[in-house]
Structure formats: C-alpha cells, structure tokens
Design a protein around this motif. Sequence first.
Motif, PDB file in Angstrom:
ATOM      1  N   LYS A 138       0.853  -1.068   0.044  1.00 28.60           N
ATOM      2  CA  LYS A 138       0.024  -0.142  -0.233  1.00 28.60           C
ATOM      3  C   LYS A 138       0.912   1.457   0.070  1.00 28.60           C
ATOM      4  CE  LYS A 138      -4.062   2.161   2.104  1.00 28.60           C
ATOM      5  NZ  LYS A 138      -5.048   2.107   3.266  1.00 28.60           N
ATOM      6  N   LEU A 139       1.934   1.332   0.753  1.00 32.29           N
ATOM      7  CA  LEU A 139       2.699   2.372   0.691  1.00 32.29           C
ATOM      8  C   LEU A 139       3.462   2.646  -0.466  1.00 32.29           C
ATOM      9  CD1 LEU A 139       4.675   4.481   2.337  1.00 32.29           C
ATOM     10  CD2 LEU A 139       6.127   2.492   2.951  1.00 32.29           C
ATOM     11  N   LYS A 140       3.789   1.737  -1.299  1.00 32.79           N
ATOM     12  CA  LYS A 140       4.514   1.784  -2.609  1.00 32.79           C
ATOM     13  C   LYS A 140       3.354   2.400  -3.597  1.00 32.79           C
ATOM     14  CE  LYS A 140       7.422  -0.510  -6.091  1.00 32.79           C
ATOM     15  NZ  LYS A 140       7.878  -1.520  -6.364  1.00 32.79           N
ATOM     16  N   SER A 141       2.101   2.004  -3.501  1.00 33.55           N
ATOM     17  CA  SER A 141       1.100   2.350  -4.510  1.00 33.55           C
ATOM     18  C   SER A 141       0.905   3.898  -4.163  1.00 33.55           C
ATOM     19  CB  SER A 141      -0.067   1.591  -4.072  1.00 33.55           C
ATOM     20  OG  SER A 141      -1.284   1.941  -4.847  1.00 33.55           O
ATOM     21  N   VAL A 142       0.742   4.177  -2.714  1.00 33.94           N
ATOM     22  CA  VAL A 142       0.463   5.758  -2.391  1.00 33.94           C
ATOM     23  C   VAL A 142       1.569   6.522  -2.976  1.00 33.94           C
ATOM     24  CG1 VAL A 142       0.106   7.366  -0.349  1.00 33.94           C
ATOM     25  CG2 VAL A 142      -1.126   5.008  -0.185  1.00 33.94           C
ATOM     26  N   LEU A 192       3.416  10.697  -6.462  1.00 32.99           N
ATOM     27  CA  LEU A 192       4.345  11.205  -7.462  1.00 32.99           C
ATOM     28  C   LEU A 192       3.847  11.875  -8.690  1.00 32.99           C
ATOM     29  CD1 LEU A 192       7.595  11.322  -7.708  1.00 32.99           C
ATOM     30  CD2 LEU A 192       7.407   9.234  -8.930  1.00 32.99           C
ATOM     31  N   LYS A 193       2.747  11.097  -9.053  1.00 33.61           N
ATOM     32  CA  LYS A 193       2.032  11.417 -10.270  1.00 33.61           C
ATOM     33  C   LYS A 193       1.303  12.761 -10.011  1.00 33.61           C
ATOM     34  CE  LYS A 193       1.616   6.873 -12.236  1.00 33.61           C
ATOM     35  NZ  LYS A 193       0.564   5.712 -12.512  1.00 33.61           N
ATOM     36  N   GLU A 194       0.685  12.800  -8.912  1.00 34.05           N
ATOM     37  CA  GLU A 194      -0.062  14.118  -8.509  1.00 34.05           C
ATOM     38  C   GLU A 194       0.669  15.365  -8.360  1.00 34.05           C
ATOM     39  OE1 GLU A 194      -3.215  15.554  -4.928  1.00 34.05           O
ATOM     40  OE2 GLU A 194      -2.381  13.262  -4.869  1.00 34.05           O
ATOM     41  N   ILE A 195       1.935  15.209  -7.873  1.00 35.60           N
ATOM     42  CA  ILE A 195       2.517  16.451  -7.522  1.00 35.60           C
ATOM     43  C   ILE A 195       3.197  17.057  -8.837  1.00 35.60           C
ATOM     44  CG2 ILE A 195       5.028  15.473  -6.993  1.00 35.60           C
ATOM     45  CD1 ILE A 195       3.196  18.309  -5.648  1.00 35.60           C
ATOM     46  N   GLU A 196       3.599  16.090  -9.816  1.00 38.57           N
ATOM     47  CA  GLU A 196       3.919  16.300 -10.929  1.00 38.57           C
ATOM     48  C   GLU A 196       2.980  16.855 -11.879  1.00 38.57           C
ATOM     49  OE1 GLU A 196       5.973  14.641 -15.136  1.00 38.57           O
ATOM     50  OE2 GLU A 196       5.174  13.074 -13.744  1.00 38.57           O
TER      51      GLU A 196
END
Length: 376
Positions: free
Chosen positions: A353-357, A362-366
């Motif tokens: 779950k950590l890796k998924s979040v 990462l995509k969201e901040i980009e």
Amino acid sequence: MIDYLIVARSGRAIAASAKQAGYKVSVADYFADEDTKSLSESVHQLQYHCDGFEIESLLGHIEDVISDYPDAKLVLGSGFEDRLELLDSVGKLAPVLANCKGTVLRLKEPISFCEILDKEGIKHPHTTYSRPIDSKKYLVKKVAGIGGEHVSWFENNLAYDESGFYYQEYIKGIVSSVVFLADGLHAHIVGFNQQLQTDQFVEMPFLYLGAMTTNEVSPQHKTIIQKIINSISAETGLKGLCGLDYIVDEFDEVIVLEVNPRPPATFELHETTQSLFDAHLSCFDGLLTDYNCLDGEEDKYKGYVIFYANKEIKISDKIVWPLWVKDRPSSESVIVLKFPVCTVHAEENSMDKLKSVLFNRLKEIESIIVAMQNAA
C-alpha cells in the motif's frame, strides 16, 4: 547564535532532526529549499558542480559563519566522499563532527573496501579497476559516487573514460539498506529499508528513487548485518549515523555493496520522538545510543520517492504544496532536466500500500507543478 553549521548536498533532514533536539543551525547545501529555511537560522545555497563542492566558495562561507559564531561546530552530510581534501581543510576552520579522511578513504575507495570485507569474511560483488572480459555481467561506477546517477551497465560504456571509475559485478536481488549508529568500535542497528530505483532516464538505469522502511527482516539477516557493521566499525573506526547498502540475492545471501560514512538519506524514515541528530553527536563522544526506531509502531511503514524533472521546470508561486511534500523548492526557482524537484512521503500499514500511495502522489505532484507552470 547557532550551535552547528550543517554542510551537505541536501541538509534539510539533518536540520529537521537538529531542530527536534533543540539546536539552532545554519545550513549550506545545493538546494536552499523552503523546508530548510523554516528549520534553520540561515541557509546558504552552494553552487552546483558535477564534480562536487566548489572548494573555495565553500571554505569562504564556512569562514564567514565561524567568524560570526566562533563556538559553532560543523556537521557534515553527503558530498564529501569525493572531496576528501575538504575534510582536512574544514577541520582547520572549526571542530568537525564527521568521520576522518582516513576512515572515509578506506570505505569509499573500492579496492580498499573490498579488502576490509575480505578480511572480515563478508560477501561482496567482484570489484576491479581492470576492464572485465564478460562485459554483460558488470556495472561501471564512479569512485565515491552518490545517488546511483553514476552507475550504468558496462556494456553501454565500452568507450568510457576509465579515470575515476571502476567495475563491479552485477548481483540480482533485493536492493536494501540499514541505518546504524557507530562509536568507532561497536554499532547499533536503527532500521532497515528497501531501496527504490527509477528507469526514468535511459542513461541512468540505476538512479536512486527513494526508499521504504521494512520490518520484515529475518532474525538470521539481522544477525548477519549486526556482525557486518560491528566488524566494519571496529576495523575502520567508523563513527556516527551511517548507512550500509546491500543486496539480498536469489540464494538469500547478504551481499554488501557500500557504506555511507555519514547520515544517509533514509535516516529520517526511522526518526521518532528521539532525535537521531543527538544520537549522531553522542557517537563522537564515545556514547552509542540504544535507539528504538519502532517506538511501538511495528505495523507502520514509511517511505519517500524523489520527483525528478523530466524537462526544465519553473516553480510557480501559486502552488499549494500538499503536506506530504518535502524539500519544496523556492517560488520562481528553475529546476533543470534530471534534477530533483522535491520528495513525496507517505506512511501506511503495508509495504504494498505504501508503494502504491507513493507512486500515486508522485504523479499528483507532477500534475500540480506542470499545471501551475502552464497557467503562468
């Protein structure tokens, strides 16, 4: 008034730990980001060079700080591994809390380090300065390189300039690390991590992306790692908060890659109400802190990943940074291609779950940064 001047490629995490311990610090690093400014009495942005710190300007800044605060001491982070002459130079300006030149040299010079490991019976990849015959089984690495950007497949570098580089056998497995404290004779495990790499840039196939903590280390591996860090600490006089990178191979063997003889980037993932900065300082007084990184949170996993610029980015002053972003660049600053922009952090109750979040963030901040840039 400042107690310590922190000098590193990135000083934010060390400054945060120092502030938690109640110290006042000044920071000199490459980024001078907004987080660091909020944690420090003053921040000085060092000029970036691909070959490392610019010696004259760095020494000049240290002299200026020490002239204003003659009782301040220096705490050194990353960036000195390939600038060993600086360790002697800064030591003439103020008391330094860092490993000495001799210790760092023995650990970061590849053949010297392998000799230490061989002496202690510690497994490691075959390492050489001579071009290997079977190129497909080897990596080429920069001596004392940092962050994985200097690592590539040897077969892609047949015409490579060999000066300052070496060859290391590629070992398939889980890339891992351990954060530990050492007092020059003994060592204490702080916590374990799994490392993440990114293939975002073809020419840097082993670029460091981030890390996640793991509590799923077998008792056998813990015992092996404890013996390894004890042996290395006693053999080299290693002190302070440090990191060891290793691989768990397909045969479940621990294969040591390198030691970072300074606070590693992952240490902040293991910080609790106790300050690891305080524990780091104590090591240089011969006091090895029995640091409990879990602190009753055995079911928690923490991690971060780095957002690298895939094109030149100008940071808009309209960005509303999510709370899970750290290392926030200053408004109007320009981040060049392939440079770190910021880090995104998360805490979850499982590694999956950590890796998924982390990757979703990462995509969201980009998206946030690009949208604000396009709106300008």
